[in-house]
Write a protein that holds these residues in place. Structure first.
Motif, PDB file in Angstrom:
ATOM      1  N   VAL A  32      60.235 117.751  87.266  1.00 20.73           N
ATOM      2  CA  VAL A  32      59.279 116.724  87.688  1.00 20.73           C
ATOM      3  C   VAL A  32      59.584 116.277  89.119  1.00 20.73           C
ATOM      4  CG1 VAL A  32      58.382 114.413  87.212  1.00 20.73           C
ATOM      5  CG2 VAL A  32      58.944 115.962  85.311  1.00 20.73           C
ATOM      6  N   ASN A  55      52.714 113.871  88.903  1.00 26.24           N
ATOM      7  CA  ASN A  55      52.031 112.748  88.259  1.00 26.24           C
ATOM      8  C   ASN A  55      50.785 112.256  88.983  1.00 26.24           C
ATOM      9  OD1 ASN A  55      54.878 112.598  87.307  1.00 26.24           O
ATOM     10  ND2 ASN A  55      54.022 110.871  86.164  1.00 26.24           N
ATOM     11  N   MET A 159      51.605 115.759  73.559  1.00 23.55           N
ATOM     12  CA  MET A 159      52.583 115.215  74.502  1.00 23.55           C
ATOM     13  C   MET A 159      52.774 113.742  74.190  1.00 23.55           C
ATOM     14  SD  MET A 159      52.496 113.049  77.414  1.00 23.55           S
ATOM     15  CE  MET A 159      53.154 112.937  79.082  1.00 23.55           C
ATOM     16  N   LEU A 161      55.007 110.021  75.658  1.00 22.83           N
ATOM     17  CA  LEU A 161      55.906 109.247  76.509  1.00 22.83           C
ATOM     18  C   LEU A 161      56.298 108.063  75.628  1.00 22.83           C
ATOM     19  CD1 LEU A 161      56.824 109.205  79.525  1.00 22.83           C
ATOM     20  CD2 LEU A 161      54.782 107.880  80.015  1.00 22.83           C
ATOM     21  N   MET A 202      62.780 113.425  78.475  1.00 22.58           N
ATOM     22  CA  MET A 202      62.961 113.269  79.908  1.00 22.58           C
ATOM     23  C   MET A 202      64.475 113.256  80.191  1.00 22.58           C
ATOM     24  SD  MET A 202      59.853 110.437  80.187  1.00 22.58           S
ATOM     25  CE  MET A 202      60.628 109.516  81.448  1.00 22.58           C
ATOM     26  N   THR A 203      64.851 112.820  81.397  1.00 28.41           N
ATOM     27  CA  THR A 203      66.270 112.850  81.776  1.00 28.41           C
ATOM     28  C   THR A 203      67.192 112.245  80.709  1.00 28.41           C
ATOM     29  OG1 THR A 203      65.954 112.942  84.158  1.00 28.41           O
ATOM     30  CG2 THR A 203      67.956 111.851  83.402  1.00 28.41           C
ATOM     31  N   ARG A 218      60.385 117.375  80.229  1.00 27.12           N
ATOM     32  CA  ARG A 218      59.978 116.981  81.583  1.00 27.12           C
ATOM     33  C   ARG A 218      61.121 116.202  82.232  1.00 27.12           C
ATOM     34  NH1 ARG A 218      56.260 114.622  77.903  1.00 27.12           N
ATOM     35  NH2 ARG A 218      57.196 112.679  78.604  1.00 27.12           N
ATOM     36  N   THR A 221      64.739 112.969  87.350  1.00 29.03           N
ATOM     37  CA  THR A 221      65.913 112.330  87.948  1.00 29.03           C
ATOM     38  C   THR A 221      67.179 113.177  87.868  1.00 29.03           C
ATOM     39  OG1 THR A 221      64.943 110.222  87.316  1.00 29.03           O
ATOM     40  CG2 THR A 221      67.266 110.187  87.950  1.00 29.03           C
ATOM     41  N   ARG A 227      64.347 108.250  92.133  1.00 29.58           N
ATOM     42  CA  ARG A 227      63.149 108.154  92.955  1.00 29.58           C
ATOM     43  C   ARG A 227      63.197 106.839  93.749  1.00 29.58           C
ATOM     44  NH1 ARG A 227      61.459 110.732  88.268  1.00 29.58           N
ATOM     45  NH2 ARG A 227      61.335 108.770  87.177  1.00 29.58           N
TER      46      ARG A 227
END
Ligand SMILES: *Cc1c(COP(=O)(O)O)cnc(C)c1O
Length: 229
Positions: A32, A55, A159, A161, A202-203, A218, A221, A227
């Motif tokens: 990402v 994104n 998907m 989140l 994610m991370t 995904r 970081t 970021r």
């Protein structure tokens, strides 16, 4: 630096798949790159990474154009507004975040214009969070059935989140819920609907996601650093 981090993530993916008896090739890493410059993508590509996630449509348009000399694959993982659908269809192999029939219809229309069948995932709001996009679990089958009728879209899976927790173990039930939802939809055998992909992790929690069946993780970081915005 990026190469070392990437290798570290790939090795953790191999360990996680091995620990639950999955084929290491059954999980793909989406690197990402939001907010990170094109040069960071070049570094990751030099280290062997070819699949990237963005994104924001405008940011992605510029970055992808700057990298058009490389054979890269791009996935869209952000919230997509219908008025940006045309760009998304031009740029992305897979759009992870379709969560309404309105957006799906616009993507279908734009894909038809280009003679493309756009591959998509349906985003599910497994945690019922007001601030997050995604269809609620109980509405997911209806949405999938409606989208399945659109001839220029192909649904590959789901998907999510999930809600944020410091401890990945607390996220695990949400990953499991997404997998169970996909299993239920797969059992319906809807024509044109494949339920092969689960985009989750994610991370902070991708190893738990893999143990629960993720096929696309995904990670930003842990590869590219914090970021700035
Ligand atoms: C930014 C983002 C990621 C990557 O998150 P990290 O914690 O940096 O790995 C993954 N998925 C989505 C939808 C994102 O917006």
């Amino acid at each position: 630096m990026i190469a070392d981090r990437l290798e570290h993530i790939c090795s953790r993916i191999r360990t996680s798949t091995a620990s639950c008896g999955r084929d290491p090739g059954s999980v793909r890493l989406v690197a990402v790159t939001k907010t990170h410059p094109a040069d960071a993508v070049r570094e990751a590509y030099a280290a062997g990474q070819t699949l990237f996630g963005e994104n924001y449509v405008q940011e992605a348009r510029e970055k992808i154009a700057a990298l058009s000399d490389l054979p890269l694959h791009w996935h869209f993982i952000g919230h997509l507004q219908s008025n940006k659908a045309k760009y998304a269809v031009d740029l992305f192999d897979l759009i992870h975040t379709v969560d309404s029939l309105k957006l799906a219809r616009e993507l279908d229309k734009q894909a038809a214009k280009r003679g493309k069948v756009q591959q998509i995932l349906v985003q599910v709001n497994v945690g019922y969070e007001q601030t997050k996009s995604g269809v609620f679990a109980e509405d997911c089958l209806d949405l999938v059935q409606s989208i399945a009728l659109l001839s220029h879209l192909q649904i590959l899976g789901l998907m999510t989140l999930p809600p944020f927790f410091d401890q990945p173990e607390r996220v695990r039930p949400y990953f499991r819920r997404l997998r169970e939802l996909a299993d239920g939809i797969r059992a319906e055998n809807l024509p044109g609907v494949r339920m092969e992909e689960l985009s989750m992790g994610m991370t902070g929690d991708f190893t738990a996601a893999i143990e629960e069946g993720a096929t696309l993780v995904r990670v930003g970081t842990a590869i590219f650093g914090e970021r700035k915005r």
